[in-house]
Design an enzyme around this catalytic site. Structure first.
Site, short mmCIF file in Angstrom:
data_model
loop_
_atom_site.label_atom_id
_atom_site.label_comp_id
_atom_site.label_asym_id
_atom_site.label_seq_id
_atom_site.Cartn_x
_atom_site.Cartn_y
_atom_site.Cartn_z
N ARG A 49 -22.08 25.77 47.69
CA ARG A 49 -20.64 26.06 47.45
C ARG A 49 -19.97 24.61 46.79
O ARG A 49 -20.25 23.36 47.45
CB ARG A 49 -19.93 26.12 48.63
CG ARG A 49 -18.28 26.17 48.79
CD ARG A 49 -17.78 26.84 49.94
NE ARG A 49 -17.83 25.81 51.01
CZ ARG A 49 -17.48 25.78 52.46
NH1 ARG A 49 -17.17 27.22 52.65
NH2 ARG A 49 -17.59 24.97 53.23
N SER A 121 -16.93 37.09 53.57
CA SER A 121 -16.46 36.56 54.75
C SER A 121 -15.42 37.46 55.38
O SER A 121 -14.85 38.29 54.71
CB SER A 121 -15.48 35.27 54.16
OG SER A 121 -16.48 34.17 53.82
N LYS A 150 -12.45 23.54 56.00
CA LYS A 150 -11.52 24.90 55.95
C LYS A 150 -10.37 24.70 56.91
O LYS A 150 -10.38 25.50 57.87
CB LYS A 150 -12.31 26.06 55.86
CG LYS A 150 -12.91 26.29 54.87
CD LYS A 150 -13.33 27.85 54.60
CE LYS A 150 -14.20 27.97 53.13
NZ LYS A 150 -14.32 29.47 53.02
#
Length: 221
Positions: A49, A121, A150
């Site tokens: 990521r 997700s 996040k």
């Protein structure tokens, strides 16, 4: 050789400790060497990521990680790319992981074909079930605990995680703020594994930190 998707289906335990990369804590180390340390410590699955990287940059990063894993004798470890379906296709990655605001699962499956892994997700039973119907191979459910990685992620309670696991037949991985200290929240939820970012990649000794986390994951999952 079995396809990545077939390998995941045959060995869902490969999602037991899902390491999500972050280059914020490299401190002079290469990302690929950190990934090797994580796998050596017990990580069973990797997600590359990097929200700032271009498609070409992700392809190059993925290839370096895959080469390092192969050289270290960890060629069997599955590795997907976050969000960028085109990068996953170009790199011949094992698959892609998409969020609710990213490329949808149907398009990801259409681009990558039937042999690659598509993870999605989800923050609710409805989203998880929709992902399964759309062809997802696993669901990442969270955020379970508030995390600086996040900060705006929707919170998923332990009860909702339990409902998600019960409602779907594909594996569910808990994510968000999980560490050796907090992973006990997965106990008796039905989760197939735990995903971690900073608990692994922010550690000075990544192999040692991953080993400690894996021990706790094995205890509660």
């Amino acid at each position: 050789m079995p396809t990545p998707r077939a390998r995941l289906r045959e060995a869902p335990a490969s999602l037991r400790l899902y390491a999500v990369t972050d280059d914020a804590w490299l401190d002079g180390r290469s990302l690929e060497s950190c990934c090797v340390e994580a796998v050596r410590g017990g990580a069973t699955f990797l997600q590359l990521r990097d929200k700032r990287a271009s498609t070409d940059g992700l392809v190059a990063q993925y290839r370096r990680i895959r080469a390092a894993l192969d050289e270290a004798g960890f060629g069997e470890v599955l590795c997907v790319i976050d969000d960028d379906v085109e990068a996953a296709l170009a790199a011949d990655a094992d698959g892609v992981h998409v969020g609710q605001d990213d490329t949808d699962c149907v398009r990801a499956r259409a681009v990558l074909g039937p042999d690659k892994i598509v993870g999605v997700s989800a923050q609710s039973v409805e989203q998880a079930c929709a992902a399964e119907v759309a062809g997802a191979d696993y669901v990442g459910a969270g955020a379970l605990i508030a995390t600086p990685t996040k900060p705006d992620a929707a919170h998923v309670s332990r009860d909702e995680l339990r409902r998600i696991c019960a409602a779907t037949s594909i594996p569910v991985v808990g994510i968000g703020g999980l560490s050796a200290r907090t992973v006990s929240c997965l106990e008796e939820t039905g989760a197939a594994g735990a995903a971690a970012v900073s608990a692994i990649f922010a550690a000075d000794d990544i192999e040692k930190a991953t080993r400690m986390l894996r021990r706790e994951v094995d205890r509660v999952v």
